[in-house]
Design a protein around this motif. Structure first.
Motif, PDB file in Angstrom:
ATOM      1  N   SER A   1       0.811  -1.213   0.000  1.00 13.22           N
ATOM      2  CA  SER A   1       0.000   0.000   0.000  1.00 13.22           C
ATOM      3  C   SER A   1       0.846   1.265   0.000  1.00 13.22           C
ATOM      4  O   SER A   1       0.344   2.346  -0.323  1.00 13.22           O
TER       5      SER A   1
ATOM      6  N   THR B   1      -0.485  -0.017  -4.033  1.00 12.21           N
ATOM      7  CA  THR B   1      -0.563   1.303  -4.649  1.00 12.21           C
ATOM      8  C   THR B   1      -0.180   1.211  -6.123  1.00 12.21           C
ATOM      9  O   THR B   1       0.801   0.546  -6.480  1.00 12.21           O
TER      10      THR B   1
ATOM     11  N   ASP C   1      -0.223   4.219  -8.038  1.00 13.07           N
ATOM     12  CA  ASP C   1      -0.110   5.624  -8.426  1.00 13.07           C
ATOM     13  C   ASP C   1       1.014   5.875  -9.426  1.00 13.07           C
ATOM     14  O   ASP C   1       0.968   6.851 -10.184  1.00 13.07           O
TER      15      ASP C   1
ATOM     16  N   ASN D   1      -9.239  -3.373  -6.083  1.00 11.77           N
ATOM     17  CA  ASN D   1      -8.368  -2.246  -5.733  1.00 11.77           C
ATOM     18  C   ASN D   1      -9.101  -0.933  -6.020  1.00 11.77           C
ATOM     19  O   ASN D   1      -9.500  -0.679  -7.154  1.00 11.77           O
ATOM     20  N   PRO D   2      -9.283  -0.063  -5.012  1.00 11.25           N
ATOM     21  CA  PRO D   2     -10.079   1.163  -5.192  1.00 11.25           C
ATOM     22  C   PRO D   2      -9.556   2.081  -6.293  1.00 11.25           C
ATOM     23  O   PRO D   2     -10.343   2.615  -7.081  1.00 11.25           O
ATOM     24  N   GLU D   3      -8.240   2.273  -6.365  1.00 17.13           N
ATOM     25  CA  GLU D   3      -7.672   3.148  -7.398  1.00 17.13           C
ATOM     26  C   GLU D   3      -7.893   2.557  -8.784  1.00 17.13           C
ATOM     27  O   GLU D   3      -8.215   3.288  -9.735  1.00 17.13           O
TER      28      GLU D   3
ATOM     29  N   PHE E   1     -11.494   3.111  -9.678  1.00 17.28           N
ATOM     30  CA  PHE E   1     -11.711   4.526  -9.995  1.00 17.28           C
ATOM     31  C   PHE E   1     -11.250   4.841 -11.415  1.00 17.28           C
ATOM     32  O   PHE E   1     -11.976   5.487 -12.189  1.00 17.28           O
TER      33      PHE E   1
ATOM     34  N   ALA F   1     -15.626   1.980  -5.913  1.00 13.95           N
ATOM     35  CA  ALA F   1     -14.425   2.626  -5.383  1.00 13.95           C
ATOM     36  C   ALA F   1     -14.778   3.579  -4.248  1.00 13.95           C
ATOM     37  O   ALA F   1     -14.081   3.640  -3.227  1.00 13.95           O
TER      38      ALA F   1
ATOM     39  N   LYS G   1     -15.358   1.994  -0.948  1.00 14.50           N
ATOM     40  CA  LYS G   1     -14.127   1.563  -0.283  1.00 14.50           C
ATOM     41  C   LYS G   1     -13.345   2.733   0.296  1.00 14.50           C
ATOM     42  O   LYS G   1     -12.214   2.570   0.766  1.00 14.50           O
TER      43      LYS G   1
ATOM     44  N   HIS H   1     -12.399   5.557  -1.419  1.00  9.77           N
ATOM     45  CA  HIS H   1     -11.548   6.279  -2.363  1.00  9.77           C
ATOM     46  C   HIS H   1     -12.061   7.711  -2.514  1.00  9.77           C
ATOM     47  O   HIS H   1     -13.196   7.938  -2.927  1.00  9.77           O
TER      48      HIS H   1
ATOM     49  N   GLU I   1     -11.238  10.489  -4.486  1.00  8.48           N
ATOM     50  CA  GLU I   1     -11.566  11.047  -5.799  1.00  8.48           C
ATOM     51  C   GLU I   1     -12.794  10.372  -6.405  1.00  8.48           C
ATOM     52  O   GLU I   1     -13.606  11.033  -7.063  1.00  8.48           O
TER      53      GLU I   1
ATOM     54  N   CYS J   1      -8.915  16.724  -5.395  1.00 10.94           N
ATOM     55  CA  CYS J   1      -9.779  15.916  -6.268  1.00 10.94           C
ATOM     56  C   CYS J   1      -9.908  16.571  -7.640  1.00 10.94           C
ATOM     57  O   CYS J   1      -9.818  15.897  -8.670  1.00 10.94           O
TER      58      CYS J   1
END
Length: 264
Positions: free
Chosen positions: A39, A69, A71, A96-98, A101, A124, A127, A129, A131, A170
């Protein structure tokens, strides 16, 4: 010579145990440890997998993919290699939330898969998230009727729990994503005509006027009453009710989809 055999045996056993330092640690605990590592850093995850067999096996669990992660990876699929694409697909399937999204943004605003995109964003957001909660809340406000009230509550709760600075972050992240994609959905029904309607409603809103009456007047009141400054940072407006605040934010969001800017 006979005394050397036990030494060899012990050395061999020590080396064997060295390669399995977590042999007697429950796999669930190893998975939890690895999920926390994942994470914060994908590099640390790779290094941990190379550390021992226990971590290598735990790294294959869905729970790790759910929390890793991503990102550092590009958002848009045509900028991603096959190997990375397979990894991100596993993240998405693991919840996975990202990843949810990102897929929701692509589906809803570019691929015209509205139902799929909205569902991904909702998952998302559920969970936690940030954004996804922002975008999903804005879309609910744009839908109107009962969904609008749900969107207003989501956005208001987000602002209260995370502060107004989070709304600015955001905005910036959503801008970066939409700048790189071919936007095909501008959320029909929200446009220049609606902006004028919102501003008229805001001036006559009884809730806003009640809040205004309760606040002391200042020399800078006219600027604060407008709700947003000339730049693209979100600024809280103590003189507006939640309903009007998020109506205008939804309008600015849709304007950003058309022009690439939140500026009024």
């Amino acid at each position: 010579m006979a005394n050397l055999n036990p030494t060899k045996h012990i050395t061999k056993r020590r080396r064997k145990n060295y390669h399995q330092p977590f042999k007697y640690v429950p796999k669930e605990l190893l998975t939890e440890i690895l999920a926390r590592v994942a994470s914060s850093s994908i590099t640390d995850l790779v290094n941990a997998k190379a550390c021992c067999k226990g971590f290598l096996e735990a790294a294959s669990e869905d729970y790790v993919f759910e929390h890793v992660t991503i990102d550092s990876f590009p958002v848009l699929p045509w900028k991603i290699s096959y190997g990375v694409s397979s990894f991100l697909e596993r993240c998405k399937k693991s919840g996975n939330p990202e990843a949810l999204f990102r897929q929701g943004m692509i589906d809803f605003f570019s691929a015209l898969k509205h139902d799929s995109g909205l569902k991904m964003l909702e998952r998302a957001a559920s969970k936690g998230h940030v954004e996804a909660t922002y975008v999903y809340g804005i879309l609910l406000v744009c839908h109107g009727a009962e969904l609008r009230n749900k969107g207003v509550k989501l956005l208001s709760d987000l602002k209260r729990s995370k502060s107004s600075l989070v709304i600015t972050e955001c905005r910036k992240k959503v801008q970066r994503i939409t700048w790189g994609m071919w936007v095909n959905n501008y959320v029909v029904g929200i446009g220049p005509a609606q902006e004028e309607e919102y501003m008229k409603k805001r001036k006559t809103c009884s809730s806003c006027n009640s809040k205004l009456a309760m606040c002391s007047f200042t020399t800078d009141q006219s600027k604060t009453r407008s709700g947003w400054t000339s730049d693209e940072d979100f600024e809280d407006d103590p003189f507006s009710c939640d309903s009007c605040l998020w109506d205008l934010e939804a309008n600015l969001f849709c304007k950003m989809l058309r022009t690439g800017s939140y500026r009024r």
